[in-house]
Design a protein around this motif. Structure first.
Motif, mmCIF file in Angstrom:
data_model
loop_
_atom_site.group_PDB
_atom_site.id
_atom_site.type_symbol
_atom_site.label_atom_id
_atom_site.label_comp_id
_atom_site.label_asym_id
_atom_site.label_seq_id
_atom_site.Cartn_x
_atom_site.Cartn_y
_atom_site.Cartn_z
ATOM 1 N N GLY B 114 0.792 -1.227 0.000
ATOM 2 C CA GLY B 114 0.000 0.000 0.000
ATOM 3 C C GLY B 114 0.822 1.274 0.000
ATOM 4 O O GLY B 114 0.307 2.345 -0.269
ATOM 5 N N PHE B 115 2.115 1.161 0.313
ATOM 6 C CA PHE B 115 2.963 2.364 0.276
ATOM 7 C C PHE B 115 3.511 2.529 -1.129
ATOM 8 O O PHE B 115 4.065 1.582 -1.706
ATOM 9 C CB PHE B 115 4.103 2.252 1.294
ATOM 10 N N ARG B 116 3.333 3.722 -1.684
ATOM 11 C CA ARG B 116 3.664 3.935 -3.078
ATOM 12 C C ARG B 116 5.174 3.957 -3.308
ATOM 13 O O ARG B 116 5.925 4.511 -2.503
ATOM 14 C CB ARG B 116 3.057 5.240 -3.557
ATOM 15 N N ILE B 117 5.564 3.352 -4.405
ATOM 16 C CA ILE B 117 6.967 3.345 -4.790
ATOM 17 C C ILE B 117 7.151 4.377 -5.889
ATOM 18 O O ILE B 117 6.393 4.393 -6.857
ATOM 19 C CB ILE B 117 7.396 1.945 -5.295
ATOM 20 N N VAL B 118 8.108 5.280 -5.673
ATOM 21 C CA VAL B 118 8.382 6.326 -6.662
ATOM 22 C C VAL B 118 9.789 6.120 -7.211
ATOM 23 O O VAL B 118 10.761 6.104 -6.452
ATOM 24 C CB VAL B 118 8.259 7.730 -6.044
ATOM 25 N N GLY B 119 9.860 5.959 -8.533
ATOM 26 C CA GLY B 119 11.162 5.857 -9.171
ATOM 27 C C GLY B 119 11.648 7.255 -9.503
ATOM 28 O O GLY B 119 10.914 8.054 -10.087
ATOM 29 N N THR B 185 14.994 -6.761 2.815
ATOM 30 C CA THR B 185 14.666 -6.787 1.386
ATOM 31 C C THR B 185 13.164 -6.958 1.231
ATOM 32 O O THR B 185 12.492 -7.446 2.140
ATOM 33 C CB THR B 185 15.364 -7.954 0.666
ATOM 34 N N PHE B 186 12.660 -6.513 0.078
ATOM 35 C CA PHE B 186 11.217 -6.651 -0.178
ATOM 36 C C PHE B 186 10.981 -6.719 -1.677
ATOM 37 O O PHE B 186 11.822 -6.289 -2.478
ATOM 38 C CB PHE B 186 10.450 -5.480 0.432
ATOM 39 N N ASN B 187 9.814 -7.262 -2.035
ATOM 40 C CA ASN B 187 9.418 -7.281 -3.437
ATOM 41 C C ASN B 187 8.360 -6.209 -3.672
ATOM 42 O O ASN B 187 7.376 -6.169 -2.963
ATOM 43 C CB ASN B 187 8.777 -8.630 -3.795
ATOM 44 N N PRO B 188 8.535 -5.371 -4.699
ATOM 45 C CA PRO B 188 7.471 -4.420 -5.034
ATOM 46 C C PRO B 188 6.255 -5.167 -5.585
ATOM 47 O O PRO B 188 6.378 -6.297 -6.068
ATOM 48 C CB PRO B 188 8.107 -3.560 -6.131
ATOM 49 N N TYR B 189 5.077 -4.526 -5.439
ATOM 50 C CA TYR B 189 3.847 -5.080 -6.008
ATOM 51 C C TYR B 189 3.356 -4.126 -7.069
ATOM 52 O O TYR B 189 3.462 -2.904 -6.923
ATOM 53 C CB TYR B 189 2.787 -5.256 -4.923
ATOM 54 N N VAL B 193 -2.533 0.178 -5.652
ATOM 55 C CA VAL B 193 -3.282 -0.434 -4.554
ATOM 56 C C VAL B 193 -2.714 -1.825 -4.327
ATOM 57 O O VAL B 193 -2.462 -2.566 -5.277
ATOM 58 C CB VAL B 193 -4.792 -0.515 -4.901
ATOM 59 N N PHE B 194 -2.477 -2.152 -3.067
ATOM 60 C CA PHE B 194 -1.835 -3.410 -2.742
ATOM 61 C C PHE B 194 -2.715 -4.603 -3.079
ATOM 62 O O PHE B 194 -3.883 -4.665 -2.708
ATOM 63 C CB PHE B 194 -1.485 -3.431 -1.247
ATOM 64 N N SER B 195 -2.139 -5.554 -3.815
ATOM 65 C CA SER B 195 -2.847 -6.787 -4.116
ATOM 66 C C SER B 195 -1.813 -7.917 -4.081
ATOM 67 O O SER B 195 -0.797 -7.876 -4.782
ATOM 68 C CB SER B 195 -3.496 -6.689 -5.508
#
Lengths: 233, 438
Positions: B114-119, B185-189, B193-195
């Motif tokens: 749910g937290f947005r990833i900004v490149g 470490t984490f994987n982006p989704y 919206v988180f799914s």
């Protein structure tokens, strides 16, 4: 100086049938400074109305009321309130103590509206009437006799010129009545306040040097008595 | 020398005590009304200020043709969806524009829980000031934590990401809420919206946690823009044809696209020209400038909500004032004899009148003071919700005129509410009410 002077004082009430009924008709009546005087009168003789006129609680239809030389009848209501607070102490048959307030607060409130709060003197007055150990009691926590003594202390709170007592012993038994009367008279004498007491109780009246019959002071008392007698017949 | 004040105050205190129950209930209703009204005024104003006048490090946002408001919401507040994409060349062009001091590209479209990833580029850390004179800074690694696992631990300490690696820098709110910390470490989704099913294959390592900024940036995960281009399943359409990046091979600029370019101008006045050029003459992009204006338009559009809330608050105050009148008025009948006795002791009509008015005002005063506590409670709850939803932090601290005006107004209204019962007390006849036994 006279403590009280009444001249041609008249007050009428409107009866249910629309007629004006005279209740007070006093051509002349005087009490000297520090004098103690008893009026002999039963209920229905206009005594409470007369006392209320003297205290400035009621306004007369005509005539003059002078308390401590000051003319009440020419005064506005706030002026009469002020005069009453400073010069007149009132002891009621039903005491009329303020139920939510302690004995001390009853005395202090009277001071607040009169010559200003004097805690030491309030304490002294309650001490004087024998309630030094009960100053923080409320009326309900006191006996009838003790309530009467709070009423006496309260009446004297503002160093009044004149103390009015309306059947002050009417709710007391014989022994307490005698004690209470003695206290009122002594304390008025000590404070150099004049005392006007109204009662129909002969044992009370017997203690006064000067006793006058209501009929002779209030001419309306005769008609009132006749009316109530007629009503009964 | 009449000393009436002390007497009046004693009368007020005794009466309030004798009617303690109705006093307490009335005070509670006053406190709720006061607290609610202060909250409506204060929170509305603060929210507006935070969104429209809040310190923002950018002067303008360049994005796809569309709504300026949507662009601002998406890039500054990290809300709503991106209006679309613009080609990389446009970013390069604006970056070289002499009027532009700093241009930073944003690529969005992924999230982590749910937290947005900004490149974006490293410049967001090295040159961008999120508030005048303040840049992002990474927190020192917490010594009390278990520490990064040896296999994933970044070789150096906490720092900003390396543009060529799968590294992420996370906002303080993200760290606090998701549990991610330095070295994790984490994987982006995929998507904003988180799914659970939209997991990307790439693994990112957290190389830094930012110090709190009390801004929407606290809710953001920053990764290198190249990472977004290369994310599995992402397709670039910069040339009009689909292009998928291949590992180990450069991506030609013509394929690249960005969602927005954050712009800092050399001088804010230059925005006018730029706005003319892009919005009026151009047809492909939108420049949101000035940023505060778009947000002000949003608040103007939802202004009726504020009006309704304010009206409700006023009505609640009226109801509370009526409750004072009712509760005091009810006591007057039983107190007639007391008023008559007080009058016989020499209290004037106006003394009795004042005592009743003061009694009402006192109830309103106690209620208003308690209302400040109610306000703090409502504020904390509302600020919590606003922060969770938008990252905007409202502070209880700053002075707000409503904090003084509303209680003062409530006390005045309380005094007014006492006029009717006071009049009844004023009119009490002494002779007729003295007579009966209690």
């Amino acid at each position: 100086m006279l403590a009280l002077e009444l001249t041609n004082l008249r007050k009428t009430f409107v009866a249910p049938d629309g007629q004006r009924v005279p209740v007070v008709d006093v051509p002349e009546f005087r009490i000297d400074a520090a004098q103690q005087l008893a009026l002999e009168g039963s209920s229905g003789s206009g005594k409470t109305t007369l006392l209320n006129l003297i205290a400035g609680i009621l306004s007369p239809d005509s005539g003059r009321v002078l308390v401590a030389g000051i003319d009440l009848t020419g005064s506005s209501e706030p002026q009469r309130d002020r005069l009453r607070a400073r010069h007149v102490g009132y002891v009621f048959q039903t005491f009329n103590l303020l139920q939510g307030y302690t004995a001390l607060e009853n005395v202090l409130l009277a001071m607040a509206f009169g010559r200003g709060v004097d805690r030491a003197y309030a304490g002294h007055l309650l001490e004087r009437v024998g309630l030094g150990h009960r100053v923080h009691y409320r009326p309900r926590q006191l006996s009838i006799g003790q309530q009467q003594r709070v009423a006496v202390a309260r009446a004297l709170a503002n160093h009044p010129t004149l103390v009015l007592a309306d059947e002050p012993t009417g709710n007391l038994d014989l022994r307490h009545a005698h004690e209470a009367l003695g206290l009122i008279r002594d304390i008025c004498r000590e404070q150099r306040a004049a005392l006007l007491l109204v009662s129909h109780d002969r044992s009370v009246l017997a203690e006064f040097e000067v006793v006058r019959k209501m009929n002779s002071v209030n001419l309306a008392a005769l008609t009132l008595a006749a009316q109530s007698a007629g009503g009964v017949a | 020398m009449t000393g009436g004040l002390g007497g009046i105050w004693l009368m007020v205190r005794r009466s309030l005590r004798q009617h303690a129950m109705s006093t307490a209930i009335t005070c509670v209703s006053i406190s709720l009304a006061t607290g609610l009204t202060i909250s409506v005024f204060s929170i509305t104003r603060q929210t507006r200020d935070a969104f429209t006048g809040g310190p923002v490090g950018f002067d303008a946002v360049l994005g796809a043709r569309g709504s300026q408001l949507q662009l601002v919401l998406n890039t500054i507040f990290h809300l709503d969806a991106s209006p679309g994409l613009i080609p990389w060349t446009m970013y390069e062009e604006i970056r070289r524009d002499p009027r532009v001091e700093l241009a930073i590209p944003y690529c969005v479209g992924d999230n982590y829980r749910g937290f947005r990833i900004v490149g974006t580029t490293e410049e967001v850390f090295t040159r961008f000031e999120y508030q005048a004179g303040r840049r992002f800074a990474v927190q020192a690694a917490r010594s009390d934590a278990a520490g990064p696992s040896p296999t994933t631990a970044p070789s150096r300490g906490p720092r900003f990401f390396d543009a060529r690696r799968a590294e992420a820098v996370i906002g303080s709110f993200v760290a606090q809420q998701s549990g991610l910390k330095f070295g994790d470490t984490f994987n982006p989704y995929h998507g904003t919206v988180f799914s659970e099913g939209e997991k990307h294959a790439e693994k990112y390592v957290v190389v830094g946690v930012l110090e709190p900024t009390n801004s929407p940036s606290d809710r953001v995960i920053w990764i290198p823009i190249e990472g977004v281009f290369r994310m599995s399943g992402h397709v670039l359409r910069g040339t009009g044809r689909e292009f998928a990046a291949e590992a180990g091979r450069e991506i030609a600029d013509e394929h690249k696209e960005v969602n927005a370019v954050m712009i800092k101008l050399r001088s804010p006045q230059l925005g006018m020209q730029l706005e003319q050029q892009i919005n009026k003459q151009g047809k492909v992009a939108t420049l949101a400038w000035p940023i505060g204006k778009s947000m002000a338009e949003l608040f103007d559009r939802i202004g009726w909500v504020t009006k309704v809330l304010t009206l409700v608050a006023y009505l609640v105050i009226v109801v509370a004032a009526a409750s004072i009148t009712a509760s005091v008025y009810n006591t007057i009948n039983e107190r007639r004899r007391e008023f008559a006795i007080l009058r016989s002791l020499g209290a004037r009509r106006r003394t009795v009148f004042s005592a009743v008015v003061l009694e009402s005002a006192t109830i309103a005063t106690i209620g208003s003071l308690a209302g400040l506590a109610v306000y703090v409670g409502i504020f904390a709850a509302a600020a919590g919700i606003i922060r969770r939803q938008t990252g905007v932090v409202l502070a209880l601290g700053p002075y707000d005129a409503a904090l003084v005006l509303v209680p003062a107004g409530m006390i005045a209204i309380g005094a007014l509410a006492g006029l009717l019962p006071a009049w009844k007390a004023y009119a009490t006849d002494v002779a007729t009410n003295l007579a009966p036994l209690s």
